[in-house]
Scaffold this active site. Sequence first.
Site, PDB file in Angstrom:
ATOM      1  N   ASP A  76       0.864  -1.086   0.155  1.00 16.19           N
ATOM      2  CA  ASP A  76      -0.039  -0.023   0.118  1.00 16.19           C
ATOM      3  C   ASP A  76       0.943   1.283  -0.079  1.00 16.19           C
ATOM      4  OD1 ASP A  76      -2.256   1.727  -0.092  1.00 16.19           O
ATOM      5  OD2 ASP A  76      -2.395   1.515   2.210  1.00 16.19           O
ATOM      6  N   GLN A  97      -2.791  -5.408   5.864  1.00 15.53           N
ATOM      7  CA  GLN A  97      -2.846  -4.331   6.965  1.00 15.53           C
ATOM      8  C   GLN A  97      -3.596  -4.566   8.065  1.00 15.53           C
ATOM      9  OE1 GLN A  97      -3.788  -1.410   3.993  1.00 15.53           O
ATOM     10  NE2 GLN A  97      -1.910  -0.131   4.483  1.00 15.53           N
ATOM     11  N   ASP A 137      -0.752   8.466  10.840  1.00 16.54           N
ATOM     12  CA  ASP A 137      -1.551   7.854   9.599  1.00 16.54           C
ATOM     13  C   ASP A 137      -2.992   7.340  10.265  1.00 16.54           C
ATOM     14  OD1 ASP A 137      -1.913   6.972   6.720  1.00 16.54           O
ATOM     15  OD2 ASP A 137      -2.032   5.028   7.849  1.00 16.54           O
ATOM     16  N   GLU A 160      -3.516  12.970  10.390  1.00 20.62           N
ATOM     17  CA  GLU A 160      -4.283  12.608   8.916  1.00 20.62           C
ATOM     18  C   GLU A 160      -5.554  12.103   9.404  1.00 20.62           C
ATOM     19  OE1 GLU A 160      -4.893  10.324   5.478  1.00 20.62           O
ATOM     20  OE2 GLU A 160      -4.184   9.502   7.269  1.00 20.62           O
ATOM     21  N   HIS A 209      -0.522  12.225  -2.067  1.00 23.02           N
ATOM     22  CA  HIS A 209      -0.372  10.894  -2.699  1.00 23.02           C
ATOM     23  C   HIS A 209      -1.631  10.220  -2.726  1.00 23.02           C
ATOM     24  CE1 HIS A 209      -0.420  10.156   1.438  1.00 23.02           C
ATOM     25  NE2 HIS A 209      -0.632   8.659   1.264  1.00 23.02           N
TER      26      HIS A 209
HETATM   27  C1  OTU Z   1      -3.898   6.902   4.540  1.00 26.24           C
HETATM   28  O1  OTU Z   1      -5.077   7.168   4.079  1.00 26.24           O
HETATM   29  C2  OTU Z   1      -2.823   6.893   3.683  1.00 26.24           C
HETATM   30  O2  OTU Z   1      -2.615   8.320   3.443  1.00 26.24           O
HETATM   31  C3  OTU Z   1      -3.122   6.227   2.735  1.00 26.24           C
HETATM   32  O3  OTU Z   1      -2.086   6.041   1.576  1.00 26.24           O
HETATM   33  C4  OTU Z   1      -3.029   4.691   3.075  1.00 26.24           C
HETATM   34  O4  OTU Z   1      -3.672   3.767   2.171  1.00 26.24           O
HETATM   35  C5  OTU Z   1      -4.075   4.291   4.306  1.00 26.24           C
HETATM   36  O5  OTU Z   1      -4.121   5.461   5.216  1.00 26.24           O
HETATM   37  C6  OTU Z   1      -3.487   3.221   5.209  1.00 26.24           C
HETATM   38  O6  OTU Z   1      -2.476   3.242   5.897  1.00 26.24           O
HETATM   39  O7  OTU Z   1      -8.467   6.302   3.568  1.00 26.24           O
HETATM   40  O8  OTU Z   1      -7.703   6.766   1.114  1.00 26.24           O
HETATM   41  O9  OTU Z   1      -9.472   9.501   7.448  1.00 26.24           O
HETATM   42  O10 OTU Z   1      -8.835   8.437   4.746  1.00 26.24           O
HETATM   43  O11 OTU Z   1      -6.289   7.585   6.696  1.00 26.24           O
HETATM   44  C7  OTU Z   1      -6.824   7.042   2.054  1.00 26.24           C
HETATM   45  C8  OTU Z   1      -8.242   8.995   7.272  1.00 26.24           C
HETATM   46  C9  OTU Z   1      -7.445   6.457   3.299  1.00 26.24           C
HETATM   47  C10 OTU Z   1      -8.193   7.991   5.998  1.00 26.24           C
HETATM   48  C11 OTU Z   1      -6.921   7.603   5.495  1.00 26.24           C
HETATM   49  C12 OTU Z   1      -6.480   6.795   4.619  1.00 26.24           C
END
Ligand code: OTU
Length: 650
Positions: free
Chosen positions: A142, A253, A285, A327, A396
Amino acid sequence: MHRKARKSLERLRPRFEPILEAVSQEKRDIFWQRMEAHFPRAFDRLMEVYGNYYSFFYHLEAILRTVVQAYVDRPDDLHALDAEREANPTWFQSNQMVGGVCYVDLFAGDIRGIQSKIPYFKELGLTYLHLMPLYKVPEQSDGGYAVSSYREVNPSLGTIDDLIHLAKALRQNGISLALDFVFNHTSDEHEWALRALAGDEDYQEYFWMFPDRTIPDQYEKHLREIFPEQAPGSFTYRREIDRWVWTTFNPFQWDLRYRNPAVFSAMLGEMLFLANIGVEVLRLDAVPFIWKEMGTSCENLPEAHVIIQAFNALVQIAAPAMEFKSEAIVHPDEVEKYFGQGERAGQECTLSYNPTLMALLWEALATRQVTLLQYAMMNRFRIPETCAWVNYVRVHDDIGWSFADEDAQALWMNPFDHRQFLNRFYTGRFEGSFARGLLFNYNPTTKDGRINGTCASLAGLEAAVEAGDHQLIDLAIKRILLLYSVVISVGGIPLIYLGDELATLNDYRYREDENKLDDSRWVHRPFMDWERAAQRHDPQTLEGRVFLPLKRLLEIRRDHPVFSGINTQFIETGNPHVLGYIHWHEMTGVLILANFSEYEQHLEMARFRVYGLKSQVYDLIKQEVVNLGRPYTLQPYQFLWLTAKVEAPQ
Ligand code: OTU
């Protein structure tokens, strides 16, 4: 101090004194001062979550031991940084702050490569660099968000020593290193997961595991599917142990079980390890997901906040120079709560992504109306005064339309229909759309979907270049600069998704890689093309036409202390296509006006006199005096940065 907290500290003190023998008397004094200041809060928060646990005091001791050890192990230069930050805790609100984010491999091959790009970062004026997850991961990871070890670097990117070296080099160049703390889950190849898979019950308690579907089914009734297309459901069956494992994101995960204090304790150790290699901003995260409760959505629960507050209090003792960045890409009311509320304001995350601003910038670009953006920001931009937003245009991840339904409804918009429109617009399916984006994880039941694509492609550059239409190219470039002009001037840390400064288009080659194929976020995670970068100083090239003016905006920000701080007042401009706000700092202000349409817009400037601005203001962009007594005509996508103080042109 809470009586119980005082008592446990008194009891534990003699056990920690010997560990602290390793440092000077001065450092020992500082340690105990910090304990006095922050331990009561840490104790309180831990009691709140784990107080009923039979072995609370056993875990408390282990937690504090980790803190003491991390303090003792912390290198001298970082101790010095701690002191500096304690004296200036809102350092990140400075107008000098500019952030950038990139993938180590895609940007520069490996960690040493990143180090060799420091001159490029400095050219842009970066003071903050977020490197995408660079830890040891399984083959499918991921994008690095399935971590197998928080203490090891992915061997293809380098070693932990390279990383320590880089952190130091960045710091010497005035750049703070930001790394991810992927703390909601580990990969299924993390040592804890491997032990759990081997049948170790202690480690099975680190994760959420169920013998059959009965309980998972009950939970799932209330859960949101994050990746409904690529990873439907929130549980994964593992034959090795005949168990269903909680996997909010991808099957590899595994969600950590913070109900178990051993998980908190172990993760604190990983967190402080990162602090001691020189991480200054820790990106937390997926914060919403760390606490789960039957019958709820298992997102943004109160305990998630308390856990982060506990981490925060402990970091204040061992490594106060490290900030937390939240985040949370969720409803704006929930996003804001990660700064801490009421008496706890500023005691949780001092930084947070601003996904509401990001999504609504794109919304305004599509509709050419700033109404929703203006309304939301008027009510939602203000945060605790010791914190800051991280304002961005792209990162990203996908763009989710996470604005508040209530905000749309207050303006007589139907939020559901509006999101449908935005998805059609950004996938180019709406007639007249300039955007080239991809629909991500469309959910046929809820009709929910998110958007992928680079800033330039979503802003119309890809279609314009393909059409070979100079006027369209011009408009697309103006849109890119318009969006970035807002995040650079609005107050907080502007974050540049590196590549955007060169107008990088979508890269569809991810479809040829079987590990990336089913995740279209890779369309906007392109390789940094250094040949294109070499053109950046040539104003005739596409690269130069974005890079040079963007760099100038950053310079203006840096040269004017008025962009410091987070005191921003959003105002009505009297024109639904023009966004307006005043950023205040120490009795001066800068009035920002930004035209979100490709047509000229007229403004009655006199209306802005009520904000105490002088009749003559100075536009930092065009470097000319503007008279607030006269109407002004904004060109397509033009923005003004008007300082209240008239300054002589250079
Ligand atoms: C985050 O995003 C990261 O930025 C992603 O790149 C990861 O894939 C994910 O966590 C798992 O580690 O749903 O579409 O409210 O929206 O944590 C991205 C927070 C995601 C989520 C966010 C997540």
